[in-house]
Structures are given as C-alpha cells and as structure tokens.
Write a protein that holds these residues in place. Structure first.
Motif, PDB file in Angstrom:
ATOM      1  N   GLY A  34       0.870  -1.175   0.000  1.00 24.95           N
ATOM      2  CA  GLY A  34       0.000   0.000   0.000  1.00 24.95           C
ATOM      3  C   GLY A  34       0.902   1.218   0.000  1.00 24.95           C
ATOM      4  O   GLY A  34       1.364   1.632  -1.041  1.00 24.95           O
ATOM      5  N   SER A  35       1.202   1.741   1.177  1.00 18.09           N
ATOM      6  CA  SER A  35       2.071   2.911   1.267  1.00 18.09           C
ATOM      7  C   SER A  35       3.415   2.564   1.888  1.00 18.09           C
ATOM      8  O   SER A  35       3.500   2.168   3.049  1.00 18.09           O
ATOM      9  CB  SER A  35       1.408   4.009   2.091  1.00 18.09           C
ATOM     10  OG  SER A  35       2.367   4.995   2.433  1.00 18.09           O
ATOM     11  N   GLN A  36       4.457   2.760   1.122  1.00 15.72           N
ATOM     12  CA  GLN A  36       5.823   2.533   1.604  1.00 15.72           C
ATOM     13  C   GLN A  36       6.127   3.425   2.804  1.00 15.72           C
ATOM     14  O   GLN A  36       6.814   3.030   3.740  1.00 15.72           O
ATOM     15  CB  GLN A  36       6.780   2.827   0.445  1.00 15.72           C
ATOM     16  CG  GLN A  36       8.229   2.886   0.847  1.00 15.72           C
ATOM     17  CD  GLN A  36       9.137   3.118  -0.356  1.00 15.72           C
ATOM     18  OE1 GLN A  36       8.744   2.912  -1.500  1.00 15.72           O
ATOM     19  NE2 GLN A  36      10.354   3.540  -0.096  1.00 15.72           N
ATOM     20  N   ILE A  37       5.625   4.655   2.773  1.00 16.62           N
ATOM     21  CA  ILE A  37       5.924   5.598   3.858  1.00 16.62           C
ATOM     22  C   ILE A  37       5.245   5.159   5.164  1.00 16.62           C
ATOM     23  O   ILE A  37       5.842   5.217   6.240  1.00 16.62           O
ATOM     24  CB  ILE A  37       5.539   7.037   3.448  1.00 16.62           C
ATOM     25  CG1 ILE A  37       6.540   7.514   2.387  1.00 16.62           C
ATOM     26  CG2 ILE A  37       5.514   7.968   4.646  1.00 16.62           C
ATOM     27  CD1 ILE A  37       6.355   8.936   1.921  1.00 16.62           C
ATOM     28  N   PHE A 314      14.211   9.919  -0.431  1.00 15.38           N
ATOM     29  CA  PHE A 314      13.509  10.839   0.451  1.00 15.38           C
ATOM     30  C   PHE A 314      13.400  10.140   1.799  1.00 15.38           C
ATOM     31  O   PHE A 314      12.951   9.004   1.873  1.00 15.38           O
ATOM     32  CB  PHE A 314      12.120  11.144  -0.118  1.00 15.38           C
ATOM     33  CG  PHE A 314      11.281  12.012   0.773  1.00 15.38           C
ATOM     34  CD1 PHE A 314      11.447  13.385   0.772  1.00 15.38           C
ATOM     35  CD2 PHE A 314      10.336  11.449   1.627  1.00 15.38           C
ATOM     36  CE1 PHE A 314      10.670  14.192   1.599  1.00 15.38           C
ATOM     37  CE2 PHE A 314       9.564  12.245   2.462  1.00 15.38           C
ATOM     38  CZ  PHE A 314       9.731  13.620   2.437  1.00 15.38           C
TER      39      PHE A 314
ATOM     40  N   ASP B  39       4.453   6.423  -3.155  1.00 14.62           N
ATOM     41  CA  ASP B  39       4.306   7.664  -2.393  1.00 14.62           C
ATOM     42  C   ASP B  39       5.000   8.844  -3.062  1.00 14.62           C
ATOM     43  O   ASP B  39       6.225   8.852  -3.205  1.00 14.62           O
ATOM     44  CB  ASP B  39       4.892   7.483  -0.995  1.00 14.62           C
ATOM     45  CG  ASP B  39       4.174   6.413  -0.208  1.00 14.62           C
ATOM     46  OD1 ASP B  39       3.111   6.717   0.347  1.00 14.62           O
ATOM     47  OD2 ASP B  39       4.682   5.266  -0.164  1.00 14.62           O
ATOM     48  N   VAL B  41       6.534  12.454  -3.145  1.00 17.05           N
ATOM     49  CA  VAL B  41       7.151  13.266  -2.098  1.00 17.05           C
ATOM     50  C   VAL B  41       7.611  14.639  -2.577  1.00 17.05           C
ATOM     51  O   VAL B  41       7.954  15.506  -1.767  1.00 17.05           O
ATOM     52  CB  VAL B  41       8.350  12.535  -1.447  1.00 17.05           C
ATOM     53  CG1 VAL B  41       7.857  11.321  -0.675  1.00 17.05           C
ATOM     54  CG2 VAL B  41       9.391  12.124  -2.472  1.00 17.05           C
TER      55      VAL B  41
END
Lengths: 363, 127
Positions: A34-37, A314, B39, B41
């Motif tokens: 889903g979301s890596q972050i 990031f 995501d 960024v």
C-alpha cells in the motif's frame, strides 16, 4: 530467456496482504503493501516485518570452521568468543573488492550460521566452496533453503514477537544486541537492517505462513522492500550492489571499520591488496537543504574535488532528501556541498552516518 | 483497478486533461500513474507564462522510488500551477484527479482532438 522468478515460502501471505510485487534479484518480492511511507513509520514507531527469505542462510560445521572463516572474511570471527554472538563482515576477492557483505553467528565451537544477500547467494556459495578446496579445510557448508526468514523490526518488535510466539520469550529476553539463539524450531537473531531493535527469525519453510499470520495477529505491519530501503538508508547501512561491489574496496565505501588487522599473523583473502591501496575516498551522509530528491550516482561538487552519491532517497523520518556520498578526503561533516540533481546544482549538508537511530533523528 | 473517469482526456504518458468551458486545459497525472509511482514526495511544476510544445517535459514528479517527467499534452502557455499540491505532494496519491498540477491555454484548440478518451487510455494501460 530470463529464469522464472523465484518465490519465498511466504508468497501466498504477500498476495493475501495485497502486496505490490516486483522482481528483486530474480525473486518475486513485495515492494510495498500500500504505502511505503506508512510501512517505514510503522518500523520507526511500532513494529514491522519483512520477508527476507530470499536471503540465504548457510550452516558451516567442522573442526576447521573457525580457521577457515578467519581466512575467508576481512573481519575476524575470533572476536566471537561466546556462542550466539554475531559479526558483520565483508568477503573479499584477491584484489580487495567486496564479493558480499554478510552476518556470521557463532553457534558453538565448530559451528557457524552465515546469512548472505539474495542477489549474490549463488556466487557466494561457489566462491566459498572453492575456498574450502584451496585451503583445504575440513568443513561442511550447507545452504539452508529449507528455512524462511522474517525480520521483525521496530521499538515494539520484540514485545510483538513474544506476543506472537510466547514460547520464545524465556530464551530471547536476555539476548544481547547482535547475537542469536536456536530456540526449538526458531533461530532468533537480535539483528536487523533498519536501525531499530528487533529480531530476525528463521523458521522451517513449512511453518513460515503460520509464523507470519501470528505476527500479523500480534499487530506487526507487513513491510516491503521499499520501506527496507528508506529505513536502511536512514540507518546508514550499505546495500550490496549499490553502495559497494566487487570493484570497490571496503575502505572506499565506509566499511573500513569491518577490516580487522589486529592479528598480524592472520591472512585473509584480499588483505595484501587492501594494505597496498589505502582509502582514496570517504563516505559521508548528505542532507539536501534545497527542495528535491537525491538518488544514486549524482555528481557532488566540493572545494576538494568531485564526489558521487551511491544511494539516495527521500527520508520519511527527516522529511528531507538524504544520500550516501563517496567524497574526497578533505570534506568534513558540517560542510556544504552542491549536488547535480537533474541538471540543477542544489545545496546539501555533509553529516556523519547514520541519519536516524532508534527512532531519533541524529542530524 | 485504477479509476479512469469518462469526462477526462488522457495521454499515453499518463497525464489526464480536463477540457474547461473557457477553452483552457487542466492537467494532472492519472490514478494508474500515481499507483505505479508509489508515495509522491516532491513536485516541480512549470511557472505561469511558460510556453511549452506538445510532448515537452515541463514538470517533475518524484516518488520515494523514482523521478518521472510530466509532459505537456499539447502546445500552449502555462497559465496557472497548483502550489497547494507542491506543499502536499501526498495529495496526488490521495486523489489523482483532484490534485491538478497546472493549467494550459492551448496554442491551437484543435490539438486536443488527438488526446485519448477513457476507453482508449484503458486499452493503453491494459498490458
């Protein structure tokens, strides 16, 4: 024709968790669920788990095991004085290049467990077998593809693991960092690749799905290779094939601390080459001051000459772009340098690694 | 499954385009693209007043994984950019069709006829 992708014993668990799958070193692996972050933050704040079964565990036994490892590895396994202790080491070629980086656990006097990278596993086994013949050494090397490995990482990783496997608590509660123990069917190593506390748990392949389900029920977030990369970068840990390879000396890639020269009598593969060629580069972290994202192989301009990033991303914890950079020796932490980011020169600050440890920003 | 609204136009390079009543175009990236990127960024968007040619790389979208160019769907002049999306890049992941990136005044109104419709874009990403 490419060989068909290999799947770990946890493949169906990844499908059930709606993983986005990618090819990684010939293995079909989850990049995220889903979301890596979100997965990254789960590891920094609570607990996450990674399927690392694509990495290879090898068992080494025999009367010459210690002597042979002292010749094979640039770090010295003689440091492992007690059973269970682990060591991070580079396996070098005769010219001092890195064949692989690995972790070796001492299990008993003549028994070790070695864990190597997925992409290099076949090459590593071939190299090791050749070295056994060349010494020659009375040892037996057994690849353990019958094991699955799950890395549980994060400030609550150990508590969550005990919730999932209460039977492991007594045997692993007093396990110091960077050591491991065989506890029934499970081999539990208090090691990791994220800068957080946690366990790397090896289980027989036929018990892997049940183990994953128990960890899931204990509230551990499945995490993919995407989060593994941002976490290891923040933790200042090298990735084989990206930050070092067979053409780079460990001295030029920030791994000088893993070269053990204390015992002058000890000869290891690559030692002569390393002694003949001192470091020409140092590795520092970069934190981008301007807006943008740092990636691998960007040129870095410093008053002492040019350098290059080897990994960049990031950072979800710092909310800034970070990178590892191979830089001329004169550059120091605190200096400002410029990075060529897609044709623009952006300002970055040099820092000591790691960027993050135990959930806290260090830069 | 990615969402592909019927009332928008698309490019093979994964931009969506809304034809506004005043003849201007609003441009963003598709749901399919945001899902593939992961995501988001960081975004670098073109300034108002910049004149672009069709297919010119005029913006950059960076996810944790990689940087990708965003291309002008037709020739024209940039008349606005969405600064709120550069302040909150994750809004592209939350709703790719609400998070517009820039607005364009086409040099030739007829150029938009070459853009894909929803069915054409669905075929394009079916592989």
């Amino acid at each position: 024709m490419n060989a068909p992708a290999r799947r770990t014993p946890l493949y169906s668990c990844h499908l059930a968790a709606q993983a986005r799958l990618v090819d990684f070193a010939g293995w079909e692996m989850p990049v995220n669920y889903g979301s890596q972050i979100e997965e990254h933050h789960a590891v920094r704040r609570h607990a996450g788990m990674f399927d690392v079964s694509h990495m290879l565990a090898l068992d080494l036994t025999g009367p010459d095991a210690t002597a042979w490892l002292r010749r094979l590895l640039a770090n010295d396994v003689a440091k492992l004085r007690t059973a269970g202790k682990a060591l991070y080491a580079c396996m070098l070629n005769p010219t001092g290049g890195v064949i692989d980086d690995l972790i070796v656990y001492r299990l008993s006097d003549n028994q070790y467990r070695i864990v190597v990278n997925a992409g290099t596993a076949d090459k590593d086994v071939q190299w090791m077998r050749r070295q056994i013949g060349e010494m020659p050494a009375n040892v037996t090397l057994t690849p353990r593809r019958d094991l699955a490995m799950i890395a549980v990482q994060g400030p609550h990783a150990r508590e969550a693991s005990w919730k999932a496997f209460p039977e492991l608590r007594a045997g692993s509660e007093s396990l110091p960092p960077f050591s491991g123990a065989q506890l029934g069917d499970y081999f539990v190593g208090r090691t990791g690749y994220t800068g957080e506390d946690g366990f790397e748990i090896a289980v027989p392949a036929d018990k892997a799905e049940a183990a994953w389900a128990q960890l899931l029920a204990a509230g551990v977030q499945p995490c993919g290779l995407g989060a593994r990369d941002t976490l290891r970068l923040e933790a200042g840990m090298n990735l084989y094939g990206q930050d070092m390879d067979e053409s780079t000396s460990p001295l030029d890639t920030g791994l000088g601390w893993t070269i053990d020269l204390k015992d002058e009598q000890r000869d290891f593969v690559g030692k002569t080459a390393l002694l003949a060629a001192p470091a020409t580069r140092q590795v520092l972290g970069l934190v981008l001051e301007d807006k943008g994202v740092l990636r691998a192989h960007m040129a870095v301009f410093t008053p002492d000459g040019e350098g290059e990033t080897t990994s960049g991303t990031f950072s979800p914890t710092l909310q800034r772009a970070i990178a590892f950079a191979r830089l001329p020796p004169g550059v120091a932490a605190g200096d400002t340098v410029e990075v060529d980011v897609r044709g623009k020169r952006l300002k970055a600050r040099c820092v000591k690694l790691p960027f993050v440890r135990n959930g806290k920003a260090l830069v | 499954m990615s969402t592909i609204p019927n009332d928008l136009k698309y490019t093979k390079s994964h931009e969506w385009i809304r034809l506004e009543a005043d003849g201007t175009l609003t441009v963003g990236v598709t749901d399919h693209a945001q899902a593939a990127l992961g995501d988001v960024v960081f975004l670098e968007l073109p300034e108002a007043g910049r004149v672009v040619s069709a297919g010119e790389a005029c913006a950059v979208i960076e996810s944790v994984k990689a940087a990708s160019d965003i291309y002008a769907p037709v020739a024209g002049e940039v008349i606005a950019r969405n600064d709120s999306v550069t302040d909150a890049p994750e809004s592209v992941n939350a709703d790719a069709y609400a998070a517009w990136l820039f607005k364009l005044k086409p040099a030739n109104a007829g150029d938009t006829s070459a853009l894909l419709d929803a069915a054409g874009y669905a075929t394009e990403i079916a592989d």
